[in-house]
Design an enzyme around this catalytic site. Structure first.
Site, short mmCIF file in Angstrom:
data_model
loop_
_atom_site.label_atom_id
_atom_site.label_comp_id
_atom_site.label_asym_id
_atom_site.label_seq_id
_atom_site.Cartn_x
_atom_site.Cartn_y
_atom_site.Cartn_z
CG ASP A 1 -0.28 0.05 2.54
OD1 ASP A 1 0.71 -0.68 2.73
OD2 ASP A 1 -0.73 0.83 3.41
CD GLU B 1 4.26 0.96 6.98
OE1 GLU B 1 5.04 1.30 7.88
OE2 GLU B 1 3.98 1.72 6.02
#
Length: 378
Positions: free
Chosen positions: A69, A133
């Site tokens: 991500d 994250e």
């Protein structure tokens, strides 16, 4: 041979802004399954996660952790090349996630695939990759570790592939991180007219006294591996539009990055004790709300740290500094599972417009990861 730079560009083309996957983990899952890895999706509460294992369950196991991500790209017009184009030009890969950290994921995926294909060990390799994250981090690596515990999976050591080098490849590796906590302090007094302060209790006076105490009396002087605990006041507000009114309530936000002399709970207890003293002296109530996003941790220098440091030195001709600087990473969760260090690319362009990474650096990182695997299983 698996081309880590090409894989980086392909991953960048997946628009995986947290919490969207954009096809990144699907691509990696298919690639790893084709290479003989046992692959599981460990999605939780809409967050995409991937677990991949090669080798015997219960054997000595080396792990890698990373995330696909990315943060939002911002103004698309500010980019030289579209942020999800994965544009390659003059030996540089452009795009969101090029540094943080699709290149790191691509490097350890490519290293693991080539390692098990060319020199299969009598051991095991685990890859844990999350799509959460850059976001809340509640259902990412934590979810994978929960799933591993429930399914009898374990890593004996792990590298998190976050960009760890400030400017030059090989100058730094992370063997720990400071803890991080945000405290919201609410001071409640008695509203009144500014001309008649004896009829009011000014919460701003109490709050600024309290904040000055925090600034004037540092929590510590640092430790062998950590800088002194850092404290930053990030907001003060009372929402008062009138210059002649003493407000009833005022709030401040304090961000603290603490070293291994403290826990989140001990820092909160210290701040609460100081608040109680100010409240007793001023008659203004001070309450504290805490959000602890990570505890301080340290992977003690020893065989694992020496192995990683030795390979990095051999491949870059630089001995990396053993650092605990920077913000938080998912290493803060893995440290409760196994020894963990962080080593990745140069982070100079992470989260910036025109994020980019040299192709040669991605190939170098893959080589470092593959050499670490070889040395670990010698």
């Amino acid at each position: 041979m698996t081309d880590a730079a090409d894989l980086t560009a392909r991953l960048i083309r997946c628009p995986s802004v947290t919490p969207e996957d954009g096809g990144a983990l699907v691509m990696l899952g298919d690639l790893l399954a084709d290479a003989g890895f046992e692959v599981h999706r460990v999605d939780r509460n809409g967050t995409p996660n991937l677990f991949a294992r090669w080798g015997a369950r219960g054997a000595r196991t080396f792990g890698f952790n990373g995330h696909t991500d990315v943060v939002p790209p911002g103004d698309l017009g500010s980019w030289t090349h579209p942020p999800f184009s994965g544009h390659v030009q003059d030996g540089v890969i452009w795009g969101r996630g090029a540094t943080d950290m699709k290149s790191g994921v691509a490097a350890f995926v490519a290293a693991a695939i080539d390692f098990v294909r060319e020199t299969p060990p009598d051991r095991a390799v685990i890859l844990t990759i999350t799509g959460d994250e850059e976001g809340p981090s509640r259902d990412g690596t934590i979810a994978i570790l929960d799933w591993m515990r429930d399914n009898g999976e374990r890593m004996d050591a792990c590298i998190v592939g976050e960009p760890s080098n400030p400017e030059i490849m090989g100058e730094m590796m992370k063997i720990g991180r400071r803890g991080a906590a945000t405290f919201t302090i609410t001071a409640k007094g008695v509203q009144g007219h500014a001309a008649y302060p004896h009829k009011a209790r000014n919460p701003l006076h109490a709050l600024t006294t309290y904040l000055n105490d925090l600034i004037a009396a540092p929590l510590d002087a640092g430790t062998d591996h950590f800088d002194p605990t850092g404290l930053q006041i990030t907001s003060i507000d009372c929402g008062n539009p009138a210059s002649n009114v003493i407000p009833e309530t005022a709030r401040a936000v304090v961000n603290i990055r603490f070293n291994d002399l403290h826990t989140g709970a001990s820092v909160q207890a210290d701040l609460t004790a100081r608040a109680n003293r100010v409240a007793q002296a001023t008659g203004v109530t001070l309450s504290i709300e805490a959000q602890i996003s990570g505890e301080a941790f340290l992977t003690q220098p020893g065989p694992f740290v020496d192995l990683v440091r030795g390979v990095v030195t051999q491949e870059t001709n630089r001995q990396p500094v053993l650092s605990t600087t920077g913000g938080t990473s998912d290493a803060r969760f893995i440290k409760d599972h196994c020894p963990v260090v962080e080593f990745g690319l140069v982070g100079a362009y992470m989260h910036q417009v025109d994020e980019r990474v040299p192709v040669a650096q991605v190939h170098q990182l893959k080589t470092i990861y593959q050499r670490i695997l070889e040395k670990y299983f010698e």
